[in-house]
Design a protein around this motif. Structure first.
Motif, PDB file in Angstrom:
ATOM      1  N   HIS A   1     -61.070  19.964  28.717  1.00  0.00           N
ATOM      2  CA  HIS A   1     -61.934  19.170  29.590  1.00  0.00           C
ATOM      3  C   HIS A   1     -63.359  19.734  29.479  1.00  0.00           C
ATOM      4  N   PHE A   2     -64.295  18.876  29.050  1.00  0.00           N
ATOM      5  CA  PHE A   2     -65.674  19.307  28.891  1.00  0.00           C
ATOM      6  C   PHE A   2     -66.615  18.324  29.595  1.00  0.00           C
ATOM      7  N   LEU A   3     -67.819  18.803  29.918  1.00  0.00           N
ATOM      8  CA  LEU A   3     -68.891  17.971  30.479  1.00  0.00           C
ATOM      9  C   LEU A   3     -68.400  17.180  31.693  1.00  0.00           C
ATOM     10  N   ASP A   4     -67.839  17.908  32.656  1.00  0.00           N
ATOM     11  CA  ASP A   4     -67.343  17.278  33.892  1.00  0.00           C
ATOM     12  C   ASP A   4     -66.339  16.160  33.598  1.00  0.00           C
ATOM     13  N   ASN A   5     -65.421  16.464  32.662  1.00  0.00           N
ATOM     14  CA  ASN A   5     -64.333  15.556  32.276  1.00  0.00           C
ATOM     15  C   ASN A   5     -64.801  14.297  31.555  1.00  0.00           C
ATOM     16  N   ARG A   6     -66.051  14.283  31.106  1.00  0.00           N
ATOM     17  CA  ARG A   6     -66.498  13.137  30.311  1.00  0.00           C
ATOM     18  C   ARG A   6     -65.951  13.205  28.890  1.00  0.00           C
ATOM     19  N   VAL A   7     -65.550  14.392  28.466  1.00  0.00           N
ATOM     20  CA  VAL A   7     -64.890  14.579  27.174  1.00  0.00           C
ATOM     21  C   VAL A   7     -63.555  15.273  27.428  1.00  0.00           C
ATOM     22  N   GLU A   8     -62.466  14.593  27.091  1.00  0.00           N
ATOM     23  CA  GLU A   8     -61.133  15.134  27.284  1.00  0.00           C
ATOM     24  C   GLU A   8     -60.339  15.012  25.986  1.00  0.00           C
ATOM     25  N   ALA A   9     -59.501  15.999  25.718  1.00  0.00           N
ATOM     26  CA  ALA A   9     -58.674  15.979  24.516  1.00  0.00           C
ATOM     27  C   ALA A   9     -57.359  16.681  24.801  1.00  0.00           C
ATOM     28  N   THR A  10     -56.294  16.206  24.180  1.00  0.00           N
ATOM     29  CA  THR A  10     -54.969  16.783  24.347  1.00  0.00           C
ATOM     30  C   THR A  10     -54.312  16.950  22.983  1.00  0.00           C
ATOM     31  N   LEU A  11     -53.803  18.147  22.711  1.00  0.00           N
ATOM     32  CA  LEU A  11     -53.070  18.438  21.486  1.00  0.00           C
ATOM     33  C   LEU A  11     -51.646  18.807  21.874  1.00  0.00           C
ATOM     34  N   THR A  12     -50.657  18.091  21.314  1.00  0.00           N
ATOM     35  CA  THR A  12     -49.264  18.260  21.721  1.00  0.00           C
ATOM     36  C   THR A  12     -48.391  18.534  20.505  1.00  0.00           C
ATOM     37  N   ARG A  13     -47.495  19.496  20.655  1.00  0.00           N
ATOM     38  CA  ARG A  13     -46.468  19.785  19.659  1.00  0.00           C
ATOM     39  C   ARG A  13     -45.112  19.438  20.279  1.00  0.00           C
ATOM     40  N   PHE A  14     -44.271  18.670  19.550  1.00  0.00           N
ATOM     41  CA  PHE A  14     -43.002  18.247  20.138  1.00  0.00           C
ATOM     42  C   PHE A  14     -41.869  18.359  19.128  1.00  0.00           C
ATOM     43  N   THR A  15     -40.657  18.539  19.645  1.00  0.00           N
ATOM     44  CA  THR A  15     -39.428  18.484  18.851  1.00  0.00           C
ATOM     45  C   THR A  15     -38.400  17.700  19.664  1.00  0.00           C
ATOM     46  N   THR A  16     -37.637  16.857  18.996  1.00  0.00           N
ATOM     47  CA  THR A  16     -36.599  16.075  19.662  1.00  0.00           C
ATOM     48  C   THR A  16     -35.343  16.051  18.803  1.00  0.00           C
ATOM     49  N   THR A  17     -34.201  15.926  19.456  1.00  0.00           N
ATOM     50  CA  THR A  17     -32.921  15.758  18.773  1.00  0.00           C
ATOM     51  C   THR A  17     -32.154  14.641  19.456  1.00  0.00           C
ATOM     52  N   SER A  18     -31.745  13.647  18.683  1.00  0.00           N
ATOM     53  CA  SER A  18     -30.939  12.535  19.175  1.00  0.00           C
ATOM     54  C   SER A  18     -29.541  12.664  18.592  1.00  0.00           C
ATOM     55  N   GLU A  19     -28.530  12.758  19.466  1.00  0.00           N
ATOM     56  CA  GLU A  19     -27.154  13.016  19.037  1.00  0.00           C
ATOM     57  C   GLU A  19     -26.289  11.764  19.191  1.00  0.00           C
ATOM     58  N   ASN A  20     -25.222  11.727  18.409  1.00  0.00           N
ATOM     59  CA  ASN A  20     -24.194  10.679  18.500  1.00  0.00           C
ATOM     60  C   ASN A  20     -24.729   9.293  18.149  1.00  0.00           C
ATOM     61  N   ASN A  21     -25.625   9.235  17.178  1.00  0.00           N
ATOM     62  CA  ASN A  21     -26.041   7.940  16.654  1.00  0.00           C
ATOM     63  C   ASN A  21     -24.917   7.350  15.805  1.00  0.00           C
ATOM     64  N   SER A  22     -24.804   6.039  15.825  1.00  0.00           N
ATOM     65  CA  SER A  22     -23.697   5.369  15.161  1.00  0.00           C
ATOM     66  C   SER A  22     -23.751   5.540  13.644  1.00  0.00           C
ATOM     67  N   LEU A  23     -22.599   5.840  13.050  1.00  0.00           N
ATOM     68  CA  LEU A  23     -22.439   5.937  11.606  1.00  0.00           C
ATOM     69  C   LEU A  23     -21.014   5.519  11.273  1.00  0.00           C
ATOM     70  N   GLY A  24     -20.845   4.518  10.444  1.00  0.00           N
ATOM     71  CA  GLY A  24     -19.527   3.948  10.215  1.00  0.00           C
ATOM     72  C   GLY A  24     -18.934   4.287   8.859  1.00  0.00           C
TER      73      GLY A  24
ATOM     74  N   SER B   1     -33.192  14.322  14.028  1.00  0.00           N
ATOM     75  CA  SER B   1     -34.150  15.305  14.540  1.00  0.00           C
ATOM     76  C   SER B   1     -35.566  14.917  14.137  1.00  0.00           C
ATOM     77  N   SER B   2     -36.505  15.154  15.040  1.00  0.00           N
ATOM     78  CA  SER B   2     -37.911  14.876  14.771  1.00  0.00           C
ATOM     79  C   SER B   2     -38.757  16.029  15.283  1.00  0.00           C
ATOM     80  N   GLU B   3     -39.845  16.261  14.577  1.00  0.00           N
ATOM     81  CA  GLU B   3     -40.831  17.243  15.020  1.00  0.00           C
ATOM     82  C   GLU B   3     -42.196  16.764  14.575  1.00  0.00           C
ATOM     83  N   GLY B   4     -43.204  17.095  15.360  1.00  0.00           N
ATOM     84  CA  GLY B   4     -44.527  16.632  14.967  1.00  0.00           C
ATOM     85  C   GLY B   4     -45.610  17.030  15.936  1.00  0.00           C
ATOM     86  N   TRP B   5     -46.785  16.422  15.715  1.00  0.00           N
ATOM     87  CA  TRP B   5     -47.991  16.695  16.496  1.00  0.00           C
ATOM     88  C   TRP B   5     -48.594  15.382  16.971  1.00  0.00           C
ATOM     89  N   GLU B   6     -49.242  15.431  18.111  1.00  0.00           N
ATOM     90  CA  GLU B   6     -50.011  14.296  18.609  1.00  0.00           C
ATOM     91  C   GLU B   6     -51.350  14.802  19.144  1.00  0.00           C
TER      92      GLU B   6
END
Length: 258
Positions: free
Chosen positions: A64-87, A116-121
């Motif tokens: 947060h800069f200049l009394d919140n006139r400039v804002e930025a967010t950097l995020t690192r994330f990881t996710t895992t989705s289990e039991n997806n269908s596979l026949g 599984s996913s990993e990345g940046w935003e």
């Protein structure tokens, strides 16, 4: 914190933000979820399908800069989705059931895999004055699959033992099943996705152009792999990779009070 929902899913969400400095905050989050809409069908054991479950973690830096006139967010994330269908294919089901005793046969073809996913935003919002606004975002993630066919593997081991007991070559007797597992695991690739967007707008608040706003939005998307498409054993569309593209949209608006 949300711990239970009486609909078709349950979830737990925990998070917090620590204001380290006047211009810097640190955020974190942990997420779990279960979705039961798939449980109306059955897996190869004959039991209802397991719910799709997921787990995610993220950490972020918020500036947060200049009394919140400039804002930025950097995020690192990881996710895992289990039991997806596979026949399984019907041919694999038949191959195994031919070897297995009647009380241990596959009752369906439904199995599972994980993703599984990993990345940046990154996201930035800039408002240096009342007239000019800029918003920019960037996202990158890598996705891969794993834990293929956890249910069929014990049946495969039993079928191979049964083949040996019958004097058969277990490799030949279970060739279709082995090939399916090998092909599925061998086709695993890490898919990288990238998108970016920037939008800027300037609003005239006085003079003859008062009420007019002009701006432009630009979006970038990185190309991604596309699997081959076959019909009747004939490749209709070969495997390829789509092109990167940039889409630009200028815009204007006018407002006036009557």
């Amino acid at each position: 914190v949300v711990r239970f929902s009486r609909l078709y899913g349950t979830n737990q969400t925990y998070g917090g933000v620590f204001h380290a400095l006047s211009w810097l905050s640190v955020g974190f989050g942990y997420f779990e979820s279960s979705l039961f809409t798939d449980s109306v069908s059955f897996e190869l054991t004959g039991r209802p399908r397991l719910p799709r479950t997921g787990e995610g973690k993220e950490g972020s830096l918020r500036f947060h800069f200049l009394d919140n006139r400039v804002e930025a967010t950097l995020t690192r994330f990881t996710t895992t989705s289990e039991n997806n269908s596979l026949g399984l294919s019907a041919a694999v089901q038949t191959e195994l059931n031919t070897l297995l005793p009647a009380n241990q046969r596959l009752l369906g073809t439904g199995d599972y895999r994980d993703q599984s996913s990993e990345g940046w935003e990154f996201e930035s919002q800039i408002n240096l004055n009342r007239q000019w606004t800029v918003r920019a975002t960037y996202s990158m993630n890598r996705t891969s699959y794993g834990r293929f066919f956890p249910l069929v593997r014990p049946y495969l081991a039993l079928a191979r033992e049964a083949a040996r007991a019958q004097g058969l070559d277990p490799d030949n007797a279970t060739a279709l099943t082995e090939q399916l597992i090998d092909d599925t695991e061998g086709a695993v690739t890490r898919i990288r996705r990238e998108t970016a967007n920037i939008t800027t707008r300037y609003s005239f608040t006085e003079g003859r152009l008062r009420g007019l706003a002009i701006g432009t939005s630009a979006r970038y998307a990185k190309g991604k792999p596309r699997a081959a498409l076959s019909s009747g054993g004939v490749v209709v569309l070969p495997a390829t990779r789509t092109d990167d593209y940039v889409l630009v949209n200028p815009f204007a608006s006018y407002r006036r009070k009557l």
